[in-house]
Design a protein around this motif. Structure first.
Motif, PDB file in Angstrom:
ATOM      1  N   THR A  94       0.937  -1.341   0.026  1.00  0.00           N
ATOM      2  CA  THR A  94      -0.074   0.046   0.017  1.00  0.00           C
ATOM      3  C   THR A  94       0.873   1.262  -0.049  1.00  0.00           C
ATOM      4  O   THR A  94       0.283   2.267  -0.350  1.00  0.00           O
ATOM      5  N   ASP A 134      -7.384  -3.630   0.746  1.00  0.00           N
ATOM      6  CA  ASP A 134      -6.509  -2.369   0.819  1.00  0.00           C
ATOM      7  C   ASP A 134      -6.406  -1.720  -0.419  1.00  0.00           C
ATOM      8  O   ASP A 134      -7.057  -1.749  -1.386  1.00  0.00           O
ATOM      9  N   ASP A 135      -5.212  -0.801  -0.517  1.00  0.00           N
ATOM     10  CA  ASP A 135      -5.133  -0.050  -1.754  1.00  0.00           C
ATOM     11  C   ASP A 135      -3.989  -0.824  -2.616  1.00  0.00           C
ATOM     12  O   ASP A 135      -2.991  -0.098  -3.002  1.00  0.00           O
ATOM     13  N   GLY A 179       0.279  -1.517  -6.509  1.00  0.00           N
ATOM     14  CA  GLY A 179      -0.200  -0.607  -5.454  1.00  0.00           C
ATOM     15  C   GLY A 179      -0.522   0.700  -6.040  1.00  0.00           C
ATOM     16  O   GLY A 179       0.134   1.095  -6.999  1.00  0.00           O
ATOM     17  N   THR A 180      -2.037   1.442  -5.621  1.00  0.00           N
ATOM     18  CA  THR A 180      -2.207   2.557  -6.128  1.00  0.00           C
ATOM     19  C   THR A 180      -1.119   3.569  -5.817  1.00  0.00           C
ATOM     20  O   THR A 180      -0.832   4.412  -6.670  1.00  0.00           O
ATOM     21  N   GLU A 183       0.734   6.342  -8.515  1.00  0.00           N
ATOM     22  CA  GLU A 183       0.678   7.646  -7.858  1.00  0.00           C
ATOM     23  C   GLU A 183       1.928   8.340  -7.960  1.00  0.00           C
ATOM     24  O   GLU A 183       1.986   9.377  -8.593  1.00  0.00           O
ATOM     25  N   ALA A 221      -4.383  10.624  -8.272  1.00  0.00           N
ATOM     26  CA  ALA A 221      -5.061   9.648  -7.385  1.00  0.00           C
ATOM     27  C   ALA A 221      -5.225   8.581  -8.351  1.00  0.00           C
ATOM     28  O   ALA A 221      -5.856   8.639  -9.495  1.00  0.00           O
ATOM     29  N   VAL A 234      -7.126   4.556  -8.963  1.00  0.00           N
ATOM     30  CA  VAL A 234      -8.170   3.512  -8.613  1.00  0.00           C
ATOM     31  C   VAL A 234      -8.233   2.385  -9.451  1.00  0.00           C
ATOM     32  O   VAL A 234      -7.866   2.452 -10.756  1.00  0.00           O
ATOM     33  N   LYS A 283      -7.389  13.917   3.158  1.00  0.00           N
ATOM     34  CA  LYS A 283      -7.091  12.563   2.663  1.00  0.00           C
ATOM     35  C   LYS A 283      -7.864  12.445   1.576  1.00  0.00           C
ATOM     36  O   LYS A 283      -9.346  12.697   1.568  1.00  0.00           O
ATOM     37  N   ARG A 304     -10.543   7.801  -2.232  1.00  0.00           N
ATOM     38  CA  ARG A 304     -10.613   6.802  -3.370  1.00  0.00           C
ATOM     39  C   ARG A 304     -11.746   6.096  -3.373  1.00  0.00           C
ATOM     40  O   ARG A 304     -12.116   5.781  -4.470  1.00  0.00           O
ATOM     41  N   ARG A 305     -12.220   5.869  -2.189  1.00  0.00           N
ATOM     42  CA  ARG A 305     -13.695   5.193  -2.564  1.00  0.00           C
ATOM     43  C   ARG A 305     -14.815   5.913  -3.458  1.00  0.00           C
ATOM     44  O   ARG A 305     -15.201   5.357  -4.170  1.00  0.00           O
ATOM     45  N   ARG A 332     -13.322   5.516  -7.014  1.00  0.00           N
ATOM     46  CA  ARG A 332     -13.517   4.153  -7.338  1.00  0.00           C
ATOM     47  C   ARG A 332     -15.105   4.209  -7.913  1.00  0.00           C
ATOM     48  O   ARG A 332     -15.233   3.368  -9.142  1.00  0.00           O
TER      49      ARG A 332
END
Ligand code: PRX
Length: 651
Positions: A272, A522-523, A533-534, A538, A551, A553, A614, A617-618, A621
């Protein structure tokens, strides 16, 4: 990725046929017995497996030493992996295997080599002496950056013979990624090739190594296999040709007697954070785990031709192209190129030509073949197949049924195997002679493995229900740490609950105990069965001078499971056109490798953030997957960002 609703609608059950069960290495009775032993006394179960499947120079004093989160298996024992994969098949009652095919290799251009156990042993001993000649000593790390050619197998086994842990870096990674991995492991030698073949043409590898090694002072030598014959600059005395060194090498090299906990290899995987983790596996436990599971799950017999289509650069290739099958004295197939060259039936022609009997591949490949059409497999006689397997991501029931019907001719059991780079070997899986399968479910934990679905608080979910996938007791193939970072190891895997391993996956469990794996929580994205990993993507994006913020996703993709979508804000005054999209996609390829290339890049003026800053990301997505309503937005700092993002679709 299939969602749980559609998976759970799947009610079909496929029981093992009496014919298969009758001949299976592990039948119902064996499995019932092992499950009982594995749950009441897992260390006794694994000790039994260790005696049955592995040869030891010195026996252990203690099966398990568990000081959470650090485990030692087969304490005090000595063994050698290359001895187990080679020498013991040439001696005593196994001596007939001398002239049995260990590796059946096919290059993409159509060239092929069949290497017997005796020949492989000879090559491995010679190359082990080459490594010694280059100054490689027990404990030194060796990096391998190679195409799928037999020399890769030889190099791996030679490393294990002298106790030099290997670190294989998938040939698709960029020079920068390679350099990071070489430096992190402190590799003293890099083994590579001039190039390899993919999609009908050759590609160069050595120039990438040159670039990587420029910034890696630990490297003393680069050994180069001549594969394509393209012009290759050699820097003397650093660079040496494989064939020159091998010409004078002695074929006699005793296998080092290594401690069971001696490091066997490091393999980097995404996490992550932006920095990949060097997953460390050791000698005894890993070999017991992969040798046992290969024998039980793939039902390996001496007559089998086993083909695991994974690249050796990934854990699946380590465990089930090389170590698991060879420890069992099996014949393993290695193929260099892409599945669709020169035509969409290449894989099926390989199965027909070599009489492959057990075939192990990834759902993403199966979905690609479904799209290409049934006519390609139907052109070939696939009747040699008797067992099929999948790994890497949840398989959607449609793909499972197609695999069963078109490839397996309705007669082959399918083993859907769940595991990870960190687990070393298979953890949740059907046993083909004993366990009824359901399309989309990896079924039950392997005997001796204590898998559970837990709530956030660490309580077992009452089936039917979902939660986090966890392993509650140590197992032999488990990672022993993250190279050079014990703290990250403890935090990543052992901090969610006390002394319990958190796999990073969500799972659902049914009343019958069957596991339905839901994918990462997780990410970390799962692209074609590979972890990215995202954060890695990034960091690669923001390292470009025109990018201000990014960002990343995943969104569901029909073929690759997940596709990478990047939301990017650029520096003021930058033109956001298709050229910039290309530039950024290529930039990620250069930084990490083609597997991490975003499928889509969307430009936006701002990213949705919580009041504490923060990135949400949700929300991204949901937007990336085209959902009309996005989840909870109460913590969103600036609502206008949301509307703007939806319109970014055409970016
Ligand atoms: O999310 C799970 C998925 O792949 C992840 C592990 O990736 P990696 O370490 O690259 O190893 C892949 C090959 C062993 C897991 O956390 N995964 C793997 N196998 C399955 C799976 N998801 C569902 N079903 C599987 N059979």
């Amino acid at each position: 990725m299939p969602d749980i609703e559609s998976l759970l609608k799947e009610k079909r059950v496929f029981k093992p046929s009496p014919e298969f069960s009758r001949q299976a290495n592990w039948n119902r009775k064996t499995v019932a017995e092992y499950r009982k032993l594995g749950s009441t006394n897992p260390t006794r179960f694994w000790a039994k497996m260790a005696k049955e499947h592995v040869s030891w120079f010195t026996p252990w004093k203690k099966v398990l030493d568990w000081k959470p989160p650090f485990a030692k298996w087969f304490v005090g024992a000595k063994l050698n992996v290359s001895y187990n994969c080679l020498d013991r098949h040439l001696e005593g009652e196994n001596a007939w295997r001398r002239n049995k095919a260990a590796i059946i290799w096919e290059g993409e251009p159509g060239d092929s080599r069949v290497i017997t156990y005796a020949q492989l042993h000879r090559e491995v001993c010679k190359f082990a002496n080459v490594l010694k000649g280059l100054g490689v000593k027990k404990g030194d790390r060796v990096a391998l950056y190679m195409p799928m050619i037999p020399e890769l197998a030889v190099a791996m086994l030679a490393c294990t013979r002298i106790g030099a842990p290997h670190s294989i870096v998938f040939g698709g990674f960029s020079a920068d990624s390679l350099r990071d991995r070489i430096n992190d492991a402190g590799a003293v030698v890099v083994i590579t090739a001039d190039g390899g073949y993919r999609r009908g043409s050759s590609f160069a590898l050595k120039p990438m190594v040159d670039k990587a090694v420029e910034g890696a002072d630990c490297v003393e030598h680069v050994v180069v296999v001549k594969r394509t014959g393209e012009t290759t600059g050699m820097m003397s005395p650093r660079d040496v040709w494989w064939h020159d060194l091998m010409a004078n090498a002695s074929p006699k090299c005793p296998a080092a007697k290594l401690d069971a906990e001696h490091p066997l290899f490091i393999l980097y995987t995404s996490g992550t954070t932006g920095k990949p983790k060097g997953i460390l596996h050791t000698t005894g436990g890993y070999l017991v785990h992969v040798a046992t599971t290969a024998k039980a799950i793939f039902d390996l017999k001496d007559e089998d031709v086993f083909w695991c289509s994974a690249d050796i650069g990934w854990i699946t290739g380590h465990s089930y192209v090389i170590y698991g099958p060879l420890a069992n004295g099996a014949t393993t197939v290695m193929y260099e190129g892409v599945p669709t060259h020169p035509g969409p039936d290449r894989w099926w022609s390989i199965i027909e030509r070599w009489g492959v009997s057990v075939f192990y591949t990834a759902p993403t490949a199966i979905r690609t073949f479904i799209r290409l059409g049934d006519q390609h497999p139907k052109k070939h006689d696939l009747s040699s197949l008797r067992l099929l397997g999948t790994v890497g991501e949840p398989i959607n029931p449609e793909a499972w049924i197609w695999y069963h019907r078109v490839i397996g001719g309705r007669k082959c059991p399918i083993v859907d195997t769940w595991w990870q780079t960190e687990t070393g070997g298979i953890m949740i899986t059907p046993l083909p002679g004993a366990v009824a399968t359901k399309p989309g479910s990896a079924t039950l934990a392997f005997p001796g493995i204590d898998a559970e679905v837990l709530s956030e608080e660490g309580d077992p979910t009452k089936p039917p229900g979902g939660g986090f996938l966890a392993i509650r007791k140590p197992w032999p193939g488990m990672l022993r740490g993250i190279w050079g970072d014990n703290q990250r190891y403890a935090e990543t895997y052992w901090s969610k609950w006390k002394n319990i391993y958190f796999a990073g996956d969500g799972a659902h469990r049914e009343k019958d105990g069957y596991f339905w794996i839901m994918g990462r929580v997780d990410d970390v994205m799962n692209i074609s069965g590979h972890r990215i990993g995202t954060m890695e993507v990034e960091s690669a994006l923001v390292s470009h001078q025109l990018v201000a913020e990014a960002a990343v996703v995943g969104r569901p993709d029909e073929i690759t499971g997940t596709a990478i979508v990047a939301f990017v804000t650029v520096r003021v005054g930058t033109k956001t056109d298709v050229d910039l999209v290309d530039t950024l996609r290529n930039h990620v390829t250069k930084e990490i490798g083609a597997i991490a290339k975003p499928k889509e890049i969307r430009f936006t003026d701002a990213l949705p953030k919580t009041r504490s800053g923060k990135i949400m990301r949700r929300l991204l997505r949901d937007i990336a997957s085209g959902k009309d309503t996005v989840g909870d937005t109460t913590t969103l700092e600036d609502y206008s960002v949301l509307a703007a993002l939806r319109e970014s679709d055409d970016g």
